[in-house]
Scaffold this motif. Sequence first.
Motif, PDB file in Angstrom:
ATOM      1  N   GLU A 199       7.345  13.069 -11.511  1.00 13.74           N
ATOM      2  CA  GLU A 199       7.341  11.774 -12.216  1.00 13.74           C
ATOM      3  C   GLU A 199       7.029  10.537 -10.923  1.00 13.74           C
ATOM      4  OE1 GLU A 199       9.346   8.413 -15.123  1.00 13.74           O
ATOM      5  OE2 GLU A 199       9.378  10.874 -15.652  1.00 13.74           O
ATOM      6  N   ALA A 200       7.958  10.760  -9.992  1.00  9.17           N
ATOM      7  CA  ALA A 200       7.804   9.629  -9.068  1.00  9.17           C
ATOM      8  C   ALA A 200       6.570   9.697  -8.186  1.00  9.17           C
ATOM      9  CB  ALA A 200       8.908   9.917  -8.139  1.00  9.17           C
ATOM     10  N   ALA A 201       6.042  10.687  -7.930  1.00  7.05           N
ATOM     11  CA  ALA A 201       4.937  11.204  -7.397  1.00  7.05           C
ATOM     12  C   ALA A 201       3.678  10.611  -8.201  1.00  7.05           C
ATOM     13  CB  ALA A 201       4.475  12.525  -6.671  1.00  7.05           C
ATOM     14  N   LEU A 202       3.601  11.019  -9.467  1.00  2.56           N
ATOM     15  CA  LEU A 202       2.551  10.514 -10.142  1.00  2.56           C
ATOM     16  C   LEU A 202       2.550   8.892 -10.445  1.00  2.56           C
ATOM     17  CD1 LEU A 202       0.375  10.966 -12.282  1.00  2.56           C
ATOM     18  CD2 LEU A 202       1.891  11.362 -14.136  1.00  2.56           C
ATOM     19  N   VAL A 203       3.990   8.194 -10.307  1.00  2.00           N
ATOM     20  CA  VAL A 203       4.004   6.752 -10.614  1.00  2.00           C
ATOM     21  C   VAL A 203       3.405   6.315  -9.279  1.00  2.00           C
ATOM     22  CG1 VAL A 203       5.511   4.989 -10.333  1.00  2.00           C
ATOM     23  CG2 VAL A 203       5.939   6.644 -12.064  1.00  2.00           C
ATOM     24  N   ASP A 204       3.494   6.589  -7.981  1.00  2.00           N
ATOM     25  CA  ASP A 204       3.211   6.091  -6.763  1.00  2.00           C
ATOM     26  C   ASP A 204       1.574   6.377  -6.812  1.00  2.00           C
ATOM     27  OD1 ASP A 204       5.512   5.499  -5.911  1.00  2.00           O
ATOM     28  OD2 ASP A 204       5.718   7.190  -4.581  1.00  2.00           O
ATOM     29  N   THR A 205       1.104   7.491  -7.102  1.00  2.00           N
ATOM     30  CA  THR A 205      -0.460   7.648  -7.186  1.00  2.00           C
ATOM     31  C   THR A 205      -1.156   6.847  -8.221  1.00  2.00           C
ATOM     32  OG1 THR A 205       0.159  10.203  -6.959  1.00  2.00           O
ATOM     33  CG2 THR A 205      -2.007   9.686  -7.687  1.00  2.00           C
ATOM     34  N   LEU A 206      -0.673   6.676  -9.325  1.00  5.59           N
ATOM     35  CA  LEU A 206      -1.364   5.804 -10.430  1.00  5.59           C
ATOM     36  C   LEU A 206      -1.222   4.431  -9.917  1.00  5.59           C
ATOM     37  CD1 LEU A 206       0.213   7.276 -13.737  1.00  5.59           C
ATOM     38  CD2 LEU A 206      -1.987   7.631 -12.866  1.00  5.59           C
ATOM     39  N   ARG A 207      -0.256   3.903  -9.123  1.00  9.44           N
ATOM     40  CA  ARG A 207       0.015   2.616  -8.765  1.00  9.44           C
ATOM     41  C   ARG A 207      -0.996   2.076  -7.750  1.00  9.44           C
ATOM     42  NH1 ARG A 207       6.713   1.808  -7.784  1.00  9.44           N
ATOM     43  NH2 ARG A 207       7.151   1.312 -10.111  1.00  9.44           N
ATOM     44  N   ALA A 208      -1.280   3.268  -6.877  1.00 11.18           N
ATOM     45  CA  ALA A 208      -2.476   3.108  -5.632  1.00 11.18           C
ATOM     46  C   ALA A 208      -3.729   3.186  -6.505  1.00 11.18           C
ATOM     47  CB  ALA A 208      -2.356   4.462  -4.792  1.00 11.18           C
ATOM     48  N   VAL A 209      -3.869   3.777  -7.386  1.00 15.03           N
ATOM     49  CA  VAL A 209      -5.087   3.910  -8.283  1.00 15.03           C
ATOM     50  C   VAL A 209      -5.359   2.574  -9.060  1.00 15.03           C
ATOM     51  CG1 VAL A 209      -6.292   4.981 -10.023  1.00 15.03           C
ATOM     52  CG2 VAL A 209      -5.538   6.343  -8.434  1.00 15.03           C
ATOM     53  N   ALA A 210      -4.429   2.203  -9.546  1.00 13.70           N
ATOM     54  CA  ALA A 210      -4.457   0.672 -10.141  1.00 13.70           C
ATOM     55  C   ALA A 210      -4.576  -0.457  -9.255  1.00 13.70           C
ATOM     56  CB  ALA A 210      -3.178   0.463 -10.894  1.00 13.70           C
ATOM     57  N   ALA A 211      -4.335  -0.404  -7.983  1.00 15.27           N
ATOM     58  CA  ALA A 211      -4.757  -1.363  -7.166  1.00 15.27           C
ATOM     59  C   ALA A 211      -5.828  -1.127  -6.254  1.00 15.27           C
ATOM     60  CB  ALA A 211      -3.527  -1.458  -6.052  1.00 15.27           C
ATOM     61  N   ARG A 271       6.458   9.593   5.371  1.00  8.67           N
ATOM     62  CA  ARG A 271       4.885   9.132   5.689  1.00  8.67           C
ATOM     63  C   ARG A 271       5.028   7.839   4.709  1.00  8.67           C
ATOM     64  NH1 ARG A 271       0.963  11.760   7.973  1.00  8.67           N
ATOM     65  NH2 ARG A 271      -0.107   9.863   7.932  1.00  8.67           N
ATOM     66  N   ALA A 272       5.693   7.944   3.663  1.00  5.02           N
ATOM     67  CA  ALA A 272       5.545   6.684   2.671  1.00  5.02           C
ATOM     68  C   ALA A 272       7.004   6.319   2.421  1.00  5.02           C
ATOM     69  CB  ALA A 272       4.805   7.310   1.226  1.00  5.02           C
ATOM     70  N   PRO A 273       7.558   5.656   2.974  1.00  6.75           N
ATOM     71  CA  PRO A 273       9.082   5.596   2.754  1.00  6.75           C
ATOM     72  C   PRO A 273       9.398   4.407   1.623  1.00  6.75           C
ATOM     73  CG  PRO A 273       8.645   4.461   4.930  1.00  6.75           C
ATOM     74  CD  PRO A 273       7.270   5.199   4.365  1.00  6.75           C
ATOM     75  N   PHE A 330       8.454   7.670  -4.537  1.00 10.47           N
ATOM     76  CA  PHE A 330       8.901   9.077  -4.405  1.00 10.47           C
ATOM     77  C   PHE A 330       9.872   9.285  -3.399  1.00 10.47           C
ATOM     78  CE2 PHE A 330       8.138  13.095  -1.964  1.00 10.47           C
ATOM     79  CZ  PHE A 330       7.979  14.176  -3.046  1.00 10.47           C
ATOM     80  N   ALA A 331       9.728   8.568  -2.394  1.00 13.76           N
ATOM     81  CA  ALA A 331      10.920   8.307  -1.418  1.00 13.76           C
ATOM     82  C   ALA A 331      12.182   7.864  -1.842  1.00 13.76           C
ATOM     83  CB  ALA A 331      10.358   7.718  -0.225  1.00 13.76           C
ATOM     84  N   ALA A 332      12.104   7.130  -2.859  1.00 16.03           N
ATOM     85  CA  ALA A 332      13.333   6.580  -3.351  1.00 16.03           C
ATOM     86  C   ALA A 332      13.755   7.579  -4.172  1.00 16.03           C
ATOM     87  CB  ALA A 332      13.091   5.579  -4.109  1.00 16.03           C
ATOM     88  N   GLU A 333      13.271   8.286  -4.978  1.00 22.35           N
ATOM     89  CA  GLU A 333      13.750   9.324  -5.888  1.00 22.35           C
ATOM     90  C   GLU A 333      14.355  10.474  -5.033  1.00 22.35           C
ATOM     91  OE1 GLU A 333      15.418  10.964  -8.898  1.00 22.35           O
ATOM     92  OE2 GLU A 333      14.051   9.203  -9.132  1.00 22.35           O
TER      93      GLU A 333
END
Length: 212
Positions: free
Chosen positions: A37-49, A189-191, A195-198
């Motif tokens: 879920e954390a990976a998906l959140v980061d991915t969707l945030r990048a796509v949204a931006a 690589r993406a601290p 994802f890194a926080a989880e």
Amino acid sequence: MSASLTLLVIAKEPLPGRVKTRLTPPFTPAQAARLAEAALVDTLRAVAAAPARRRLLVLEGRPGPWLPPGFDVVPQSAGGLDARLADAFAACAGPALLIGMDTPQVTPELLDVPLADGEACFGPAEDGGFWALGLAAPDPALVRGVPMSSPDTGAVQRARLVDAGLRVRDLPRLRDVDTAADATAVAARAPHGRFAAELSRLRAAGAQVHGR
């Protein structure tokens, strides 16, 4: 800028036992689902931006509170991964760039890929697959039949583009999150991402996250 682009994310609903099963062990199925879920959140945030005409989530399962606004959601089709990717491209009109949910280190800048007529872009993954595929003219036949989840998946897919006479632009090579060792490397690589926080929370709770 690539504001005329359709950005697609192909993903699974992050449910225990259904996602990131190669993370178990050392993680439990519930922990692996949290990382997914954390990976998906980061991915969707990048796509949204990133600049895009349309943002499309091609989903196996149901959307949850992790889905940001601005995305259309369509169900994944049946069949193997090649068929599901092909059908995702078939839903697009005009240039399209497809990524998965396995590279939470992706940035909006990496997704800002203008695609002119006759062009494709290809993002190789360290495991021999690919993390991104962009087509100026989406053609499902360019993907259907490519053997997936094998060490030569990326090479076969890229050769398919070249054989079709497309000019292929290579994107940076990224590492997919499949194993615990991948998770540790990608988080480094993406601290500052979710994802890194989880992963850090799981480490603090005592999970063995380094893998072998």
